[in-house]
Design a protein around this motif. Structure first.
Motif, PDB file in Angstrom:
ATOM      1  N   ASP A  62       0.790  -1.142   0.018  1.00 37.88           N
ATOM      2  CA  ASP A  62      -0.152  -0.011   0.050  1.00 37.88           C
ATOM      3  C   ASP A  62       0.949   1.203   0.069  1.00 37.88           C
ATOM      4  N   PHE A  63       2.195   1.177   0.308  1.00 34.78           N
ATOM      5  CA  PHE A  63       2.884   2.410   0.513  1.00 34.78           C
ATOM      6  C   PHE A  63       3.169   3.308  -0.809  1.00 34.78           C
ATOM      7  N   PRO A  64       3.366   2.519  -2.396  1.00 41.16           N
ATOM      8  CA  PRO A  64       3.648   3.212  -3.301  1.00 41.16           C
ATOM      9  C   PRO A  64       2.273   4.130  -3.619  1.00 41.16           C
ATOM     10  N   GLU A  65       1.290   3.709  -3.311  1.00 41.48           N
ATOM     11  CA  GLU A  65      -0.135   4.389  -3.609  1.00 41.48           C
ATOM     12  C   GLU A  65      -0.276   5.558  -2.741  1.00 41.48           C
ATOM     13  N   ASN A  66       0.164   5.515  -1.494  1.00 42.14           N
ATOM     14  CA  ASN A  66       0.105   6.390  -0.240  1.00 42.14           C
ATOM     15  C   ASN A  66       1.192   7.460  -0.807  1.00 42.14           C
ATOM     16  N   ARG A  68       2.380   8.162  -3.626  1.00 45.60           N
ATOM     17  CA  ARG A  68       1.992   8.696  -4.889  1.00 45.60           C
ATOM     18  C   ARG A  68       0.720   9.861  -4.755  1.00 45.60           C
ATOM     19  N   VAL A  69      -0.229   9.706  -3.685  1.00 50.09           N
ATOM     20  CA  VAL A  69      -1.341  10.535  -3.248  1.00 50.09           C
ATOM     21  C   VAL A  69      -0.580  11.789  -2.722  1.00 50.09           C
ATOM     22  N   THR A  70       0.335  11.481  -1.807  1.00 47.61           N
ATOM     23  CA  THR A  70       0.926  12.793  -1.065  1.00 47.61           C
ATOM     24  C   THR A  70       1.832  13.633  -2.172  1.00 47.61           C
ATOM     25  N   SER A  71       2.416  12.921  -2.962  1.00 50.81           N
ATOM     26  CA  SER A  71       3.353  13.174  -3.923  1.00 50.81           C
ATOM     27  C   SER A  71       2.627  14.340  -5.075  1.00 50.81           C
ATOM     28  N   VAL A  72       1.468  13.815  -5.402  1.00 49.27           N
ATOM     29  CA  VAL A  72       0.678  14.479  -6.165  1.00 49.27           C
ATOM     30  C   VAL A  72       0.030  16.129  -5.820  1.00 49.27           C
ATOM     31  N   ALA A  73      -0.296  15.834  -4.470  1.00 48.30           N
ATOM     32  CA  ALA A  73      -1.033  16.879  -3.623  1.00 48.30           C
ATOM     33  C   ALA A  73       0.127  17.895  -3.382  1.00 48.30           C
ATOM     34  N   SER A 209      -8.339  13.501   4.407  1.00 46.03           N
ATOM     35  CA  SER A 209      -7.970  12.442   3.386  1.00 46.03           C
ATOM     36  C   SER A 209      -8.036  11.115   4.175  1.00 46.03           C
ATOM     37  N   GLN A 210      -8.173  10.174   2.990  1.00 47.69           N
ATOM     38  CA  GLN A 210      -8.198   8.762   3.805  1.00 47.69           C
ATOM     39  C   GLN A 210      -7.145   8.143   3.007  1.00 47.69           C
ATOM     40  N   SER A 211      -6.108   8.661   2.569  1.00 50.59           N
ATOM     41  CA  SER A 211      -4.921   8.026   2.144  1.00 50.59           C
ATOM     42  C   SER A 211      -3.766   8.898   2.133  1.00 50.59           C
ATOM     43  N   GLY A 212      -2.535   8.782   1.800  1.00 52.25           N
ATOM     44  CA  GLY A 212      -1.520   9.420   1.803  1.00 52.25           C
ATOM     45  C   GLY A 212      -0.780   9.218   3.108  1.00 52.25           C
ATOM     46  N   MET A 230       8.131   7.376  13.885  1.00 54.03           N
ATOM     47  CA  MET A 230       9.537   7.972  13.647  1.00 54.03           C
ATOM     48  C   MET A 230      10.178   7.616  12.415  1.00 54.03           C
ATOM     49  N   ALA A 231       9.451   6.317  11.912  1.00 55.60           N
ATOM     50  CA  ALA A 231       9.744   6.145  10.571  1.00 55.60           C
ATOM     51  C   ALA A 231       9.573   7.057   9.433  1.00 55.60           C
ATOM     52  N   LEU A 232       8.224   7.186   9.517  1.00 56.13           N
ATOM     53  CA  LEU A 232       7.667   8.242   8.456  1.00 56.13           C
ATOM     54  C   LEU A 232       8.257   9.659   8.664  1.00 56.13           C
ATOM     55  N   ALA A 233       8.489  10.169   9.940  1.00 56.10           N
ATOM     56  CA  ALA A 233       8.920  11.315  10.017  1.00 56.10           C
ATOM     57  C   ALA A 233      10.403  11.543   9.790  1.00 56.10           C
ATOM     58  N   SER A 234      11.099  10.334   9.703  1.00 56.15           N
ATOM     59  CA  SER A 234      12.472  10.421   9.371  1.00 56.15           C
ATOM     60  C   SER A 234      12.711  10.490   7.492  1.00 56.15           C
ATOM     61  N   LEU A 235      11.612   9.735   7.011  1.00 58.32           N
ATOM     62  CA  LEU A 235      11.405   9.803   5.638  1.00 58.32           C
ATOM     63  C   LEU A 235      10.981  11.164   5.100  1.00 58.32           C
ATOM     64  N   LEU A 236      10.327  11.755   5.808  1.00 60.99           N
ATOM     65  CA  LEU A 236      10.047  13.325   5.434  1.00 60.99           C
ATOM     66  C   LEU A 236      11.164  14.324   5.625  1.00 60.99           C
ATOM     67  N   PHE A 237      11.886  13.998   6.939  1.00 62.87           N
ATOM     68  CA  PHE A 237      12.958  14.712   7.150  1.00 62.87           C
ATOM     69  C   PHE A 237      14.112  14.701   6.394  1.00 62.87           C
ATOM     70  N   ILE A 238      14.490  13.446   5.797  1.00 67.42           N
ATOM     71  CA  ILE A 238      15.234  13.500   4.865  1.00 67.42           C
ATOM     72  C   ILE A 238      14.965  13.868   3.387  1.00 67.42           C
ATOM     73  N   PHE A 239      13.953  13.852   2.974  1.00 69.76           N
ATOM     74  CA  PHE A 239      13.297  14.574   1.784  1.00 69.76           C
ATOM     75  C   PHE A 239      13.351  16.062   1.944  1.00 69.76           C
TER      76      PHE A 239
END
Length: 258
Positions: A62-66, A68-73, A209-212, A230-239
């Motif tokens: 499910d991660f690629p779709e989430n 993609r949704v965040t990236s488009v927005a 939202s119901q995804s992302g 922490m994992a998602l926060a780290s991903l966003l921090f690196i980006f």
């Protein structure tokens, strides 16, 4: 013209910059691990556990779709904030009277807690892409506008006199005079606007939202899943760090060239 001395200093400066950056990263990871040991892995997972959890999340179907949704927005919100903020800043900077009137209004609007505007946005756009984009634009467009307007106002008056002498149209004046003169300051505004647009988009996904990625964070917060948070926060921090470093490098090159 470069000399042998400057040619020798440049690689040394680059090497020192990278070594300082590596030292900073190692120090932050060490402090993170120490804090995790003191607080416990259930409260603050360490770097290794966070990396393993991030790897598990990214391998989920499910991660690629989430993502993609965040990236488009975020891409739409960032584009609207950047183009709209720069254009509005150029107009308000060139029209001093209009800028003097609008600037306090923009600052007052920016000081309003954005959470108070969420019900209005939800009623207007509902749950979905448009609400998330609107949240991102609300956060990012005003800093870009203010920075651009300030850059135009601080431009040397000789540029405006030269444009009038050449009888440039307003569009040509903005394209060939205002924007090139304001580019370094505009990039500074874009750096801040980028981060705030990302923040607004994620908050929008939490509430509208119901995804992302933001929705994933909201679910993890509801479950008290500190490893996922922490994992998602780290991903966003690196980006965000990577993009801001790229913009900062571009900003510094423009300053040196000007």
């Amino acid at each position: 013209m470069s000399t042998p001395l400057t040619s020798t200093l440049k690689p040394a400066h680059t090497h020192r910059k990278w070594s300082d950056g590596l030292l900073l990263v190692v120090t932050l990871l060490a402090l993170w691990q120490v804090a995790s040991s003191l607080l416990g892995a259930d409260v603050l997972p360490g770097p290794w556990l966070t990396f393993l959890k991030l790897k598990s999340i990214m391998s989920d179907e499910d991660f690629p779709e989430n993502l993609r949704v965040t990236s488009v927005a975020f891409a739409l919100g960032c584009a609207i904030s950047s183009v709209g903020g720069v254009c509005l800043g150029l107009v308000l900077g060139a029209r001093r009277l209009a800028g003097d009137i609008v600037e306090p209004i923009l600052m007052a609007f920016y000081a309003i807690p954005k959470i108070t505007l969420y019900p209005v946005v939800l009623l207007m756009f509902g749950l979905g892409l448009y609400a998330k984009v609107t949240f991102g634009v609300i956060h990012g467009i005003i800093p870009i506008t203010i920075f651009t307007m300030s850059a135009v106002r601080s431009m040397r008056p000789v540029f405006a006199r030269a444009a009038r002498a050449c009888r440039l149209s307003p569009l040509a004046y903005a394209r060939y005079v205002l924007l090139p003169a304001a580019v370094p300051e505009v990039l500074a505004g874009l750096r801040i606007g980028f981060s705030l647009t990302l923040l607004g988009t994620l908050i929008g996904e939490m509430f509208a939202s119901q995804s992302g990625i933001g929705h994933m964070l909201m679910i993890a917060m509801g479950r008290n899943d500190s490893q996922t948070i922490m994992a998602l926060a780290s991903l966003l921090f690196i980006f965000a760090t990577a993009v801001n470093l790229a913009l900062l490098n571009w900003h510094q090159r423009l300053i040196k060239a000007s």
